[in-house]
Design a protein around this motif. Structure first.
Motif, short mmCIF file in Angstrom:
data_model
loop_
_atom_site.label_atom_id
_atom_site.label_comp_id
_atom_site.label_asym_id
_atom_site.label_seq_id
_atom_site.Cartn_x
_atom_site.Cartn_y
_atom_site.Cartn_z
N ARG A 192 0.83 -1.21 0.00
CA ARG A 192 0.00 0.00 0.00
C ARG A 192 0.87 1.27 0.00
NH1 ARG A 192 -5.10 1.95 1.81
NH2 ARG A 192 -4.95 3.98 2.78
N ARG A 193 1.93 1.28 0.80
CA ARG A 193 2.75 2.50 0.87
C ARG A 193 3.47 2.76 -0.46
NH1 ARG A 193 5.82 -1.02 4.24
NH2 ARG A 193 7.88 -1.55 3.38
N GLU A 194 3.80 1.69 -1.19
CA GLU A 194 4.44 1.86 -2.50
C GLU A 194 3.46 2.47 -3.49
OE1 GLU A 194 7.59 -1.90 -2.31
OE2 GLU A 194 5.54 -2.19 -3.04
N VAL A 195 2.22 2.01 -3.45
CA VAL A 195 1.20 2.57 -4.34
C VAL A 195 0.95 4.04 -3.99
CG1 VAL A 195 -1.25 2.46 -4.94
CG2 VAL A 195 0.10 0.36 -4.84
N GLN A 196 0.92 4.37 -2.70
CA GLN A 196 0.73 5.75 -2.29
C GLN A 196 1.86 6.64 -2.83
OE1 GLN A 196 0.41 4.97 1.97
NE2 GLN A 196 -1.76 5.54 1.93
N ALA A 197 3.10 6.13 -2.78
CA ALA A 197 4.23 6.90 -3.29
C ALA A 197 4.11 7.11 -4.79
CB ALA A 197 5.54 6.20 -2.95
N LEU A 198 3.74 6.07 -5.52
CA LEU A 198 3.59 6.20 -6.97
C LEU A 198 2.50 7.20 -7.33
CD1 LEU A 198 3.97 2.46 -8.03
CD2 LEU A 198 5.58 4.32 -8.53
N LEU A 199 1.39 7.14 -6.62
CA LEU A 199 0.30 8.08 -6.89
C LEU A 199 0.71 9.52 -6.57
CD1 LEU A 199 -2.84 6.15 -5.57
CD2 LEU A 199 -2.30 6.73 -7.95
N LEU A 226 4.33 3.21 -16.67
CA LEU A 226 3.23 2.74 -15.83
C LEU A 226 1.92 2.98 -16.56
CD1 LEU A 226 4.38 4.22 -12.38
CD2 LEU A 226 4.65 1.88 -13.20
N LEU A 227 1.06 1.98 -16.57
CA LEU A 227 -0.18 2.06 -17.34
C LEU A 227 -1.44 2.01 -16.49
CD1 LEU A 227 0.85 -0.40 -20.20
CD2 LEU A 227 1.06 2.10 -20.18
N GLY A 228 -1.34 1.58 -15.24
CA GLY A 228 -2.51 1.49 -14.39
C GLY A 228 -2.15 1.03 -13.00
N MET A 229 -2.98 1.42 -12.02
CA MET A 229 -2.85 0.96 -10.63
C MET A 229 -4.22 0.53 -10.15
SD MET A 229 -0.36 3.74 -8.81
CE MET A 229 1.02 4.46 -9.69
N HIS A 230 -4.27 -0.59 -9.45
CA HIS A 230 -5.55 -1.16 -9.05
C HIS A 230 -5.45 -1.79 -7.67
CE1 HIS A 230 -7.16 -0.79 -13.17
NE2 HIS A 230 -5.93 -1.06 -13.53
N SER A 231 -6.62 -1.95 -7.06
CA SER A 231 -6.76 -2.71 -5.81
C SER A 231 -7.77 -3.82 -6.06
CB SER A 231 -7.23 -1.81 -4.66
OG SER A 231 -8.55 -1.34 -4.90
N TYR A 272 -2.93 -4.68 -3.77
CA TYR A 272 -2.69 -3.65 -4.77
C TYR A 272 -1.76 -4.20 -5.85
CZ TYR A 272 -4.71 -0.35 -1.46
OH TYR A 272 -5.57 0.30 -0.61
N PHE A 273 -1.97 -3.76 -7.09
CA PHE A 273 -1.05 -4.16 -8.16
C PHE A 273 -0.97 -3.06 -9.21
CE2 PHE A 273 -5.20 -5.76 -9.48
CZ PHE A 273 -5.25 -5.55 -10.86
N ILE A 274 0.15 -3.06 -9.91
CA ILE A 274 0.37 -2.08 -10.97
C ILE A 274 0.52 -2.82 -12.30
CG2 ILE A 274 1.51 -0.45 -9.42
CD1 ILE A 274 4.19 -1.31 -10.70
N ILE A 275 0.32 -2.08 -13.38
CA ILE A 275 0.50 -2.61 -14.73
C ILE A 275 1.46 -1.68 -15.45
CG2 ILE A 275 -0.62 -3.27 -16.89
CD1 ILE A 275 -3.28 -3.35 -15.28
N MET A 276 2.42 -2.26 -16.16
CA MET A 276 3.34 -1.44 -16.95
C MET A 276 3.71 -2.18 -18.23
SD MET A 276 6.93 -1.74 -14.86
CE MET A 276 8.01 -3.16 -15.07
N ALA A 305 9.20 3.06 -6.60
CA ALA A 305 8.27 3.38 -5.51
C ALA A 305 8.90 3.46 -4.12
CB ALA A 305 7.13 2.34 -5.49
N THR A 306 10.23 3.32 -4.00
CA THR A 306 10.86 3.31 -2.67
C THR A 306 11.39 4.69 -2.33
OG1 THR A 306 11.50 0.99 -2.94
CG2 THR A 306 12.63 2.25 -1.22
#
Length: 417
Positions: A180-187, A208-213, A223-227, A373-374
């Protein structure tokens, strides 16, 4: 997040979609969409039955070392939910594409779609839809690749994280679970990230093409990302590396000779080797400086330079082949008059996913910066102190963003010619 539809604003299963906007909470403003989605299990069964012998023979060679996530696989249920959820989520942007300039709400929006047995959230959907469009990606193609038309693929990961990794069945798109914290950083960095790609259309940063939960029943959200996959097209790739510019925990035992396993090797496996880039070397060194400087400004570290090698055919070694077409592709995009040379233009190979491809005299190189994302916060400060005591005199990944960027650029300079 309360994802239940509110009376009067969401159809509880009819053909018409309705939206409920709510104040920001958690990762963004919530938009709830209740849909009648087909069963993901039924979708997976249908896709399996439609794949015949010719389909299997066509893809067999290009999938050596990859494993289809079929029935009985521990990740099959998760894959089916992801495919059904993504199909419906992408359909929303196809039905209602964003128009006009992006605003703050577009970056904070969360669309939650309720399916039978699970719910899928789409984070910053309008922003990512715009980004995909800017990359020339057709939404119908994106939906087909990620939907239930074929099983996702899995490979043996050498990552030390507990993330799950997937490839779409055509290997164009890479999916990875995230904390979750990685997704928050990316957003949080998404507006700056899109601005950087606009200024530098040939950036090495992963697209990066999308972020989803995804949440099953009342369980915890995943949470996962698509690239875009850096290693595409993968048919003739011979070696793959994940480079961080350090030595601690940077060795992978190679696959036995003759094995079909697809392993991503690391820094110590690359010792004694170089990349022969020819005229492209100066471009790569400059682009590495631009991209790592951007990540340093975001206070980001621990990203990797992915590399893969592919021998060139005789016709691909001809420097004059498709030169006019390649030059036209290189000139795409709008140059900011206030920043001369900001695009860092180059000739692009006439090949799919050319943004991450460099052609040397004898080899084709696939290159891209991933894992963005770190953030260097208190946790990483403490980890740096511990590793300094644990590994005196040795290089490790957890250092300041300034040191990390400089060290990775130096690694590329040392290992290219």
């Amino acid at each position: 997040m309360d994802s239940s539809p509110k009376e009067g604003c969401c159809s509880p299963g009819g053909g018409t979609r309705g939206y409920c906007r709510r104040p920001p909470r958690g990762l963004g403003a919530a938009v709830t969409d209740t849909v009648l989605a087909y069963s993901p299990e039924a979708g997976c069964r249908a896709s399996t039955s439609q794949r015949g012998l010719l389909w299997r023979l066509r893809d067999k060679q290009s999938r050596l070392g990859l494993f289809e996530i079929g029935p009985g696989h521990e990740l099959h249920g998760l894959m089916c939910m992801m495919q059904a959820g993504l199909w419906a989520a992408i359909q929303v942007t196809m039905d209602q594409p964003p128009t006009g300039p992006l605003n703050e709400e577009d970056f904070s929006e969360v669309l939650t779609q309720i399916h039978e047995g699970f719910e899928l959230g789409t984070l910053a959907g309008p922003a990512f839809s715009k980004l995909r469009s800017s990359l020339g990606l057709v939404e119908e193609d994106y939906q087909t690749a990620l939907g239930p038309g074929g099983p996702y693929l899995q490979f043996l990961s050498t990552s030390r994280s507990k993330a799950s990794f997937f490839l779409s069945h055509d290997q164009r798109f890479f999916l990875k679970t995230q904390r979750r914290r990685e997704v928050q950083a990316l957003l949080a960095h998404l507006p700056q990230y899109m601005q950087h790609l606009h200024r530098h259309p040939h950036s090495l940063l992963a697209r990066l093409l999308g972020m989803h939960s995804l949440r099953v029943a009342q369980g915890k959200k995943k949470y996962f990302i698509i690239m875009q996959s850096i290693f595409y097209p993968a048919g003739r790739i011979s070696e793959r590396y994940d480079i961080k510019g350090c030595e601690v925990s940077r060795w992978v035992e190679p696959a036995p000779e003759g094995s079909s396993l697809v392993l991503v090797l690391k820094d110590l496996n690359f010792q004694g080797k170089t990349m022969d880039l020819g005229p492209q070397r100066s471009w790569l060194l400059r682009q590495m400086e631009l991209d790592t400087a951007f990540l340093r400004e975001l206070n980001v570290l621990d990203y990797s330079l992915l590399m893969a090698f592919q021998g060139l055919h005789d016709d691909e070694r001809d420097p004059g082949s498709s030169l006019m077409f390649r030059t036209a592709r290189s000139a795409q995009g709008t140059l900011n008059p206030e920043e001369p040379g900001a695009q860092n233009r180059r000739l692009l190979p006439d090949a799919p996913n050319a943004l991450h491809i460099l052609d040397g005299p004898e080899q084709r190189y696939f290159l891209g910066l991933v894992d963005l994302a770190t953030v260097y916060g208190l946790r990483k400060h403490l980890e740096h102190l511990w590793k300094t005591l644990r590994y005196p005199g040795r290089t490790f990944s957890t250092v300041s963003p300034t040191c990390y960027a400089r060290r990775l650029c130096q690694w590329v300079e040392t290992h290219t010619e």
